[in-house]
Scaffold this motif. Structure first.
Motif, PDB file in Angstrom:
ATOM      1  N   ALA A 161      -9.907 -39.455 -10.132  1.00  0.00           N
ATOM      2  CA  ALA A 161     -10.971 -39.561 -10.281  1.00  0.00           C
ATOM      3  C   ALA A 161     -11.548 -38.204 -11.341  1.00  0.00           C
ATOM      4  CB  ALA A 161     -11.993 -39.669  -8.639  1.00  0.00           C
ATOM      5  N   SER A 162     -12.884 -38.462 -11.884  1.00  0.00           N
ATOM      6  CA  SER A 162     -13.028 -37.234 -12.733  1.00  0.00           C
ATOM      7  C   SER A 162     -14.653 -37.557 -12.740  1.00  0.00           C
ATOM      8  CB  SER A 162     -12.533 -37.881 -14.238  1.00  0.00           C
ATOM      9  OG  SER A 162     -13.083 -39.149 -14.756  1.00  0.00           O
ATOM     10  N   GLY A 163     -15.087 -36.544 -13.285  1.00  0.00           N
ATOM     11  CA  GLY A 163     -16.781 -36.362 -13.308  1.00  0.00           C
ATOM     12  C   GLY A 163     -16.995 -34.666 -14.226  1.00  0.00           C
ATOM     13  N   THR A 164     -18.585 -34.898 -14.674  1.00  0.00           N
ATOM     14  CA  THR A 164     -18.706 -33.642 -15.462  1.00  0.00           C
ATOM     15  C   THR A 164     -20.176 -33.197 -14.280  1.00  0.00           C
ATOM     16  OG1 THR A 164     -19.017 -35.357 -17.622  1.00  0.00           O
ATOM     17  CG2 THR A 164     -20.206 -33.516 -17.359  1.00  0.00           C
ATOM     18  N   ILE A 165     -20.736 -31.740 -14.673  1.00  0.00           N
ATOM     19  CA  ILE A 165     -20.426 -31.222 -13.237  1.00  0.00           C
ATOM     20  C   ILE A 165     -21.743 -31.005 -14.060  1.00  0.00           C
ATOM     21  CG2 ILE A 165     -20.959 -28.786 -12.097  1.00  0.00           C
ATOM     22  CD1 ILE A 165     -18.252 -28.994 -12.466  1.00  0.00           C
ATOM     23  N   GLU A 166     -23.489 -31.489 -13.114  1.00  0.00           N
ATOM     24  CA  GLU A 166     -24.912 -31.209 -13.695  1.00  0.00           C
ATOM     25  C   GLU A 166     -25.363 -30.135 -12.558  1.00  0.00           C
ATOM     26  OE1 GLU A 166     -26.244 -35.104 -13.192  1.00  0.00           O
ATOM     27  OE2 GLU A 166     -25.303 -36.311 -15.262  1.00  0.00           O
ATOM     28  N   GLN A 167     -25.098 -30.014 -11.572  1.00  0.00           N
ATOM     29  CA  GLN A 167     -25.756 -29.698 -10.404  1.00  0.00           C
ATOM     30  C   GLN A 167     -24.759 -28.188  -9.828  1.00  0.00           C
ATOM     31  OE1 GLN A 167     -28.378 -32.085  -8.582  1.00  0.00           O
ATOM     32  NE2 GLN A 167     -29.569 -31.067  -9.167  1.00  0.00           N
ATOM     33  N   SER A 168     -24.025 -29.132  -9.231  1.00  0.00           N
ATOM     34  CA  SER A 168     -23.025 -28.819  -8.493  1.00  0.00           C
ATOM     35  C   SER A 168     -22.040 -29.124  -8.896  1.00  0.00           C
ATOM     36  CB  SER A 168     -22.915 -28.255  -7.221  1.00  0.00           C
ATOM     37  OG  SER A 168     -23.265 -29.643  -6.457  1.00  0.00           O
ATOM     38  N   LEU A 169     -20.163 -28.865  -7.998  1.00  0.00           N
ATOM     39  CA  LEU A 169     -19.029 -29.037  -8.168  1.00  0.00           C
ATOM     40  C   LEU A 169     -18.722 -30.364  -6.673  1.00  0.00           C
ATOM     41  CD1 LEU A 169     -16.093 -30.126  -8.715  1.00  0.00           C
ATOM     42  CD2 LEU A 169     -15.089 -28.039  -7.320  1.00  0.00           C
ATOM     43  N   PHE A 170     -19.876 -29.503  -5.733  1.00  0.00           N
ATOM     44  CA  PHE A 170     -19.820 -30.741  -4.458  1.00  0.00           C
ATOM     45  C   PHE A 170     -20.812 -32.039  -4.954  1.00  0.00           C
ATOM     46  CE2 PHE A 170     -21.953 -32.729  -1.083  1.00  0.00           C
ATOM     47  CZ  PHE A 170     -20.811 -32.919  -0.101  1.00  0.00           C
ATOM     48  N   LEU A 171     -21.870 -31.959  -5.639  1.00  0.00           N
ATOM     49  CA  LEU A 171     -22.787 -33.242  -6.045  1.00  0.00           C
ATOM     50  C   LEU A 171     -21.580 -34.401  -6.978  1.00  0.00           C
ATOM     51  CD1 LEU A 171     -26.561 -31.891  -6.476  1.00  0.00           C
ATOM     52  CD2 LEU A 171     -25.428 -33.461  -4.258  1.00  0.00           C
ATOM     53  N   ASN A 176     -19.036 -38.478  -8.039  1.00  0.00           N
ATOM     54  CA  ASN A 176     -17.338 -39.932  -8.590  1.00  0.00           C
ATOM     55  C   ASN A 176     -16.469 -40.361  -7.785  1.00  0.00           C
ATOM     56  OD1 ASN A 176     -18.364 -39.617 -11.534  1.00  0.00           O
ATOM     57  ND2 ASN A 176     -18.932 -37.460 -10.963  1.00  0.00           N
ATOM     58  N   GLY A 177     -17.106 -40.084  -6.624  1.00  0.00           N
ATOM     59  CA  GLY A 177     -15.869 -41.167  -5.470  1.00  0.00           C
ATOM     60  C   GLY A 177     -14.875 -40.164  -5.061  1.00  0.00           C
ATOM     61  N   VAL A 178     -15.089 -38.915  -5.107  1.00  0.00           N
ATOM     62  CA  VAL A 178     -14.016 -37.646  -5.003  1.00  0.00           C
ATOM     63  C   VAL A 178     -13.885 -37.446  -2.906  1.00  0.00           C
ATOM     64  CG1 VAL A 178     -13.073 -35.992  -5.072  1.00  0.00           C
ATOM     65  CG2 VAL A 178     -13.815 -36.460  -7.111  1.00  0.00           C
ATOM     66  N   PRO A 179     -12.290 -37.804  -2.774  1.00  0.00           N
ATOM     67  CA  PRO A 179     -13.042 -37.892  -0.960  1.00  0.00           C
ATOM     68  C   PRO A 179     -13.273 -35.957  -0.371  1.00  0.00           C
ATOM     69  CG  PRO A 179     -11.452 -39.638  -2.094  1.00  0.00           C
ATOM     70  CD  PRO A 179     -11.793 -38.344  -2.710  1.00  0.00           C
ATOM     71  N   ILE A 180     -13.993 -35.900   0.294  1.00  0.00           N
ATOM     72  CA  ILE A 180     -14.011 -34.851   1.055  1.00  0.00           C
ATOM     73  C   ILE A 180     -12.963 -33.656   1.305  1.00  0.00           C
ATOM     74  CG2 ILE A 180     -14.898 -32.629   2.783  1.00  0.00           C
ATOM     75  CD1 ILE A 180     -16.741 -34.276   0.730  1.00  0.00           C
ATOM     76  N   PRO A 181     -12.077 -34.190   1.506  1.00  0.00           N
ATOM     77  CA  PRO A 181     -10.185 -33.636   2.106  1.00  0.00           C
ATOM     78  C   PRO A 181      -9.492 -33.572   0.314  1.00  0.00           C
ATOM     79  CG  PRO A 181     -10.191 -35.064   3.143  1.00  0.00           C
ATOM     80  CD  PRO A 181     -11.516 -35.948   2.248  1.00  0.00           C
TER      81      PRO A 181
END
Length: 431
Positions: A161-171, A176-181
């Protein structure tokens, strides 16, 4: 002349049993034996076997569910099982699993068999899965019941999975479908160097590759280890690779083969907000300005607190305005302190050894505190220093052949990440 004993020896098993039973009930043994021998002489052995065969009887199967407010004894006897049989099965179960741990909604698979002589069903097996990785069975034997507990073999696959942070890493992770664990593992990994309250800016990005463990039905049971991670913060990229060295020890290393794990963690808590920094401030209870010799992390009551590094507990208990307090000695130079805790992890006492990442307590608001938070201090040579700014002792650095092996393995992980990312994009486009 073929004798009855010879026929029984040829037929064997059930057919032989039926023949012997038939002749033992005859009123005229001699006449019956003579007639039987005559029939055998005029009939092929195969035809006798076909006449005496018994069709296989499939065992009956049933699934029952433990209802809320009930127990295993009531669940089993409700199926019609005799109480004594249910009791013996449960007693055998205790050897491998405590029935008190059973929860409402647990399913049990029951297998019955019925002897021919009286058609009364017997419980042959009881089995259930207390968790996705374990199957517990209780089986009938000649001497009663025996229980066993076995681990289910899981298959490991990789996902990315990958993503760009706009507001927070959590959001960004959620979007982008990153599981919480997996996200928690990512945060813990980078917490040695990254202040997640201050260092992350809009436009930063991340990449992760992690394991998923599946059962034989292809169902995901749980998430496994983080294998590769990358974070780009303010244009600076830090790639980290999981590597098991020649001694069998697994750690994360950067592109240069340097361990990213430091002697101490800057943030020994997950998902918390930095609510107060290091330095002079107006004390919220005392009302005057004084030195704040640590940093505060606001978090819900009961949030786990981790040991920032390996060490020995030098002090544990109530400590004035600190409330519930733990201080850990890591080496001759460094100690860490944790205050205002709701409570401590079980079994800890002065002198206890702890490892980095062990849960040592839980967020509370004991002592001079206005709300639930962790007060965290790092002490260097008995003096408090700023946990955010202090230079942490570095970790292991790979050299020689070990470094060459690591670099080759890291290249493989990077290629695997690229291939899986491409596959995911193709799948998303097809959908």
């Amino acid at each position: 002349m073929v004798s009855i004993a010879t026929v029984m020896a040829i037929l064997g098993g059930t057919a032989g049993y039926l023949l012997s039973d038939h002749y033992s009930n005859a009123t005229d043994t001699a006449l019956s034996a003579s007639a039987a021998e005559s029939n055998v002489m005029t009939s092929p052995v195969g035809s006798v076997t076909e006449t005496a065969s018994i069709p296989d009887i499939e065992p009956r199967r049933e699934t029952v569910i433990l209802e809320k407010g009930s127990n295993l004894m009531a669940t089993l006897t409700a199926t019609g099982l005799e109480r004594t049989v249910a009791y013996n099965a449960i007693e055998a179960l205790r050897d491998v699993y405590n029935p008190r741990k059973l929860r409402a909604g647990q399913e049990f698979d029951l297998v019955y068999s019925a002897p021919m002589e009286d058609s009364i069903e017997l419980l042959d097996e009881l089995s259930f899965q207390p968790d996705p990785e374990t199957i517990v069975s209780v089986s009938r034997t000649d001497s009663g019941f025996e229980a066993s507990s076995d681990k289910i073999e899981l298959t490991t696959k990789k996902n990315v999975a990958s993503g760009t942070i706009e507001q927070s890493l959590f959001l960004a992770a959620e979007r982008n479908g990153v599981p919480i664990p997996v996200l928690m593992s990512l945060i813990e990994l980078y917490s040695y160097e990254v202040d997640f309250q201050r260092d992350i800016q809009p436009g930063d990005s991340f990449e992760v590759m992690y394991q998923e463990l599946e059962n034989d039905k292809g169902e995901r049971v749980r998430y496994g280890d983080l294998l590769y991670a990358s974070m780009t913060l303010s244009g600076h990229e830090v790639r980290l690779y999981s590597y098991t060295d020649s001694n069998g020890e697994t750690d994360f290393y950067n592109q240069k083969g340097e361990s990213y794990r430091r002697a101490l963690m800057r943030t020994p808590i997950n998902g918390a907000r930095l609510s107060s920094g290091f330095g002079k401030r107006k004390h919220p209870i005392l009302g005057y300005t004084k030195m704040h010799n640590g940093i505060d992390f606001a978090a819900p009551r009961g949030t786990p607190i981790f040991a920032a590094g390996n060490g020995t507990i030098a002090k544990i208990g109530r400590n004035g305005g600190y409330g519930n307090y733990i201080r850990i000695r890591h080496n001759d130079s460094y100690e860490t302190a944790y205050a205002h805790m709701k409570g401590f992890a079980k079994g800890l006492k002065q002198g206890s050894r702890v490892k980095q990442g062990d849960v040592i307590g839980y967020v509370g608001t004991t002592g001079a505190s206005t709300g639930p938070h962790l007060h965290y201090e790092i002490l260097k040579n008995n003096a408090q220093v700023n946990p955010i700014r202090v230079k942490m002792p570095s970790g292991k650095k790979l050299k020689g052949d070990e470094l060459k092996t690591f670099l080759a393995d890291a290249d493989i992980l990077r290629k695997q990440y690229a291939e899986l990312s491409l596959d995911n994009r193709k799948l998303a486009s097809a959908q």
